[in-house]
Design a protein around this motif. Structure first.
Motif, PDB file in Angstrom:
ATOM      1  N   GLN A  39      76.416  37.759  42.274  1.00 14.81           N
ATOM      2  CA  GLN A  39      77.090  38.038  43.386  1.00 14.81           C
ATOM      3  C   GLN A  39      78.335  38.296  43.328  1.00 14.81           C
ATOM      4  O   GLN A  39      78.768  37.931  42.318  1.00 14.81           O
ATOM      5  N   GLY A  40      78.538  39.788  43.516  1.00 11.59           N
ATOM      6  CA  GLY A  40      80.230  40.156  44.234  1.00 11.59           C
ATOM      7  C   GLY A  40      80.204  40.638  42.689  1.00 11.59           C
ATOM      8  O   GLY A  40      81.308  41.128  42.379  1.00 11.59           O
ATOM      9  N   LEU A  41      79.737  40.819  41.697  1.00 13.68           N
ATOM     10  CA  LEU A  41      79.796  41.636  40.159  1.00 13.68           C
ATOM     11  C   LEU A  41      79.516  43.293  40.985  1.00 13.68           C
ATOM     12  O   LEU A  41      78.818  43.757  41.924  1.00 13.68           O
ATOM     13  N   THR A  42      80.358  44.487  40.265  1.00 11.69           N
ATOM     14  CA  THR A  42      80.579  45.312  40.593  1.00 11.69           C
ATOM     15  C   THR A  42      79.730  45.563  39.347  1.00 11.69           C
ATOM     16  O   THR A  42      79.531  45.060  38.384  1.00 11.69           O
ATOM     17  N   ALA A  43      79.759  47.391  39.584  1.00  9.85           N
ATOM     18  CA  ALA A  43      79.000  48.433  37.867  1.00  9.85           C
ATOM     19  C   ALA A  43      80.018  48.463  37.195  1.00  9.85           C
ATOM     20  O   ALA A  43      79.780  48.345  36.539  1.00  9.85           O
ATOM     21  N   ARG A  44      81.120  48.415  37.695  1.00 11.45           N
ATOM     22  CA  ARG A  44      82.324  47.786  36.035  1.00 11.45           C
ATOM     23  C   ARG A  44      82.142  46.869  35.013  1.00 11.45           C
ATOM     24  O   ARG A  44      83.029  47.084  34.628  1.00 11.45           O
ATOM     25  N   ASP A  45      82.133  45.426  36.585  1.00  9.00           N
ATOM     26  CA  ASP A  45      82.172  44.396  36.408  1.00  9.00           C
ATOM     27  C   ASP A  45      80.546  44.705  34.028  1.00  9.00           C
ATOM     28  O   ASP A  45      81.151  43.980  33.900  1.00  9.00           O
ATOM     29  N   VAL A  46      79.712  44.574  35.069  1.00  3.87           N
ATOM     30  CA  VAL A  46      78.485  45.244  34.277  1.00  3.87           C
ATOM     31  C   VAL A  46      78.488  45.456  32.584  1.00  3.87           C
ATOM     32  O   VAL A  46      77.903  45.458  31.770  1.00  3.87           O
ATOM     33  N   ALA A  47      79.405  47.179  33.498  1.00  3.67           N
ATOM     34  CA  ALA A  47      79.407  48.544  32.011  1.00  3.67           C
ATOM     35  C   ALA A  47      80.508  47.731  31.030  1.00  3.67           C
ATOM     36  O   ALA A  47      80.757  46.969  29.897  1.00  3.67           O
ATOM     37  N   ARG A  48      81.019  46.324  30.947  1.00  4.14           N
ATOM     38  CA  ARG A  48      82.526  45.969  30.947  1.00  4.14           C
ATOM     39  C   ARG A  48      81.368  45.242  29.746  1.00  4.14           C
ATOM     40  O   ARG A  48      82.485  44.441  28.544  1.00  4.14           O
ATOM     41  N   GLN A  49      80.739  44.157  30.769  1.00  6.17           N
ATOM     42  CA  GLN A  49      79.728  43.228  29.591  1.00  6.17           C
ATOM     43  C   GLN A  49      79.290  43.596  28.704  1.00  6.17           C
ATOM     44  O   GLN A  49      78.503  43.345  28.203  1.00  6.17           O
ATOM     45  N   ARG A  55      89.999  39.827  28.353  1.00  5.21           N
ATOM     46  CA  ARG A  55      91.524  40.570  29.161  1.00  5.21           C
ATOM     47  C   ARG A  55      90.250  41.296  30.712  1.00  5.21           C
ATOM     48  O   ARG A  55      90.514  42.267  31.352  1.00  5.21           O
ATOM     49  N   SER A  56      89.118  40.430  30.899  1.00  2.00           N
ATOM     50  CA  SER A  56      88.153  40.352  32.000  1.00  2.00           C
ATOM     51  C   SER A  56      88.899  40.143  33.228  1.00  2.00           C
ATOM     52  O   SER A  56      89.369  39.051  33.111  1.00  2.00           O
ATOM     53  N   PRO A  57      89.749  40.978  34.239  1.00  2.17           N
ATOM     54  CA  PRO A  57      89.467  40.263  35.346  1.00  2.17           C
ATOM     55  C   PRO A  57      88.636  39.209  36.821  1.00  2.17           C
ATOM     56  O   PRO A  57      88.697  38.173  37.487  1.00  2.17           O
ATOM     57  N   THR A  58      87.054  39.825  35.920  1.00  2.00           N
ATOM     58  CA  THR A  58      86.765  39.127  37.017  1.00  2.00           C
ATOM     59  C   THR A  58      85.419  37.989  35.851  1.00  2.00           C
ATOM     60  O   THR A  58      85.765  38.853  34.628  1.00  2.00           O
ATOM     61  N   HIS A  59      85.726  36.495  36.947  1.00  2.00           N
ATOM     62  CA  HIS A  59      84.971  35.639  35.716  1.00  2.00           C
ATOM     63  C   HIS A  59      83.278  35.877  35.874  1.00  2.00           C
ATOM     64  O   HIS A  59      82.820  35.996  37.221  1.00  2.00           O
ATOM     65  N   VAL A  60      82.916  36.200  34.651  1.00  2.00           N
ATOM     66  CA  VAL A  60      80.823  36.387  34.227  1.00  2.00           C
ATOM     67  C   VAL A  60      80.111  34.895  33.783  1.00  2.00           C
ATOM     68  O   VAL A  60      81.035  34.200  32.959  1.00  2.00           O
ATOM     69  N   THR A  61      78.925  34.018  34.288  1.00  3.97           N
ATOM     70  CA  THR A  61      78.746  33.431  34.384  1.00  3.97           C
ATOM     71  C   THR A  61      77.807  33.667  32.751  1.00  3.97           C
ATOM     72  O   THR A  61      77.328  34.524  32.674  1.00  3.97           O
ATOM     73  N   PRO A  62      77.576  32.175  31.870  1.00  4.56           N
ATOM     74  CA  PRO A  62      77.019  32.367  31.027  1.00  4.56           C
ATOM     75  C   PRO A  62      75.570  33.152  30.947  1.00  4.56           C
ATOM     76  O   PRO A  62      75.240  33.985  30.619  1.00  4.56           O
ATOM     77  N   LEU A  63      75.012  32.929  32.373  1.00  3.02           N
ATOM     78  CA  LEU A  63      73.472  33.190  32.109  1.00  3.02           C
ATOM     79  C   LEU A  63      73.349  35.086  32.429  1.00  3.02           C
ATOM     80  O   LEU A  63      72.961  35.571  31.959  1.00  3.02           O
TER      81      LEU A  63
END
Length: 296
Positions: free
Chosen positions: A57-67, A171-179
């Motif tokens: 929830q709340g993750l953007t395409a940019r967040d997924v691209a960073r991961q 440096r990521s501004p978004t917290h992403v869960t381990p899963l």
């Protein structure tokens, strides 16, 4: 709790070098990595599809691209170099020892990139750890003279890849869960290694029990254990804390290599182990007040 997590992280991460040694005795690096990540990615994607959307929830395409980029660096790039070095004849202990220089690189860059400045005591521990790594490295390299000098640059490149992934994550501004991170990273690696194996004609696994034992070892201990704990310890202890534990990977792997594969373990290796332990004690013993002062 932090101590138990640190011990588990060191053991599980070190197991990856041992698992790579087991696998490359019967297959190539890309074949092992394909079968390590392909079934795992299928399971993780199935869990992601079947789960309620909370972790995503709340993750953007940019967040997924960073991961995805982090996964390319921390899994695809790092693991391919480690496995390839071992396939070329570099011992599991030596490969871990070269990776042991990571804390100095991360420590030097943590200040300008993350504003996580390293204190004088931490630098003392990091330099002490480098001395321990050097002791074990020279002892191991002197007994492994049949390997070309340039092969030792291969795991060094992998170390730089993991350092880059660590800073990109921090440096990521978004917290992403381990899963979420594990799913994206493993899926990325599965696509990369499956494509490489198919292109090189190495997709078919060997019909040996040792190969599948190595795959099970790598999935359970190295991926879920070592890789998962890396990001958890990173969140709890920061870049310097988690990378200081990397000093322990080399001597621990040297012990495993000696016990399982007959790799040399000399008095000099033992001295290096003691020095590396002392380095971790020095850095991990830095008081919160001192760490706060160092960050100012």
């Amino acid at each position: 709790m932090n101590l138990l997590l640190s011990v588990a992280f060191v053991l599980c991460w070190s197991s990856g070098f041992v698992g790579a040694k087991l696998g490359t005795e019967s297959s190539t690096a890309v074949t092992i990595l394909m079968w390590r990540f392909l079934p795992l990615a299928v399971v993780l994607v199935a869990v992601a599809v079947g789960s309620r959307r909370a972790p995503w929830q709340g993750l953007t395409a940019r967040d997924v691209a960073r991961q995805t980029a982090i996964g390319l660096l921390s899994q695809s790039g790092y693991l391919l170099t480690v496995y390839y070095a071992i396939q070329l004849g570099v011992s599991s202990g030596t490969t871990a020892l070269i990776d042991g220089t990571q804390p100095l690189v991360a420590g030097a860059l943590a200040g300008p990139l993350l504003r996580q400045y390293v204190s004088g005591r931490q630098w003392l521990g990091l330099c002490l750890g480098l001395g321990g790594v050097a002791l074990v490295t020279t002892a191991d390299a002197s007994a492994n003279t049949g390997v070309a000098w340039w092969t030792y640059l291969v795991p060094f490149a992998g170390m730089l890849s993991l350092v880059a992934a660590t800073f990109l994550d921090q440096r990521s501004p978004t917290h992403v869960t381990p899963l979420v991170s594990m799913t994206v990273h493993c899926t990325t690696s599965a696509l990369v290694f499956t494509g490489a194996a198919l292109a090189l004609g190495g997709a078919a696994p060997p019909a040996t029990g040792s190969f599948w034992m190595a795959i099970g070892w790598l999935v359970a201990l190295s991926t879920f254990g070592g890789y998962g704990l890396y990001w958890l310890v990173l969140q709890r202890s920061g870049v310097t804390g988690v990378n200081t534990l990397m000093f322990l990977m080399a001597p621990v792997t040297a012990i495993w290599g000696a016990a399982m594969f007959g790799e040399p373990f000399t008095v000099q290796t033992a001295v290096g182990l003691v020095v590396a332990l002392a380095a971790v004690t020095v850095v991990r013993g830095t008081s919160p007040r001192a760490s706060a002062a160092a960050r100012r």
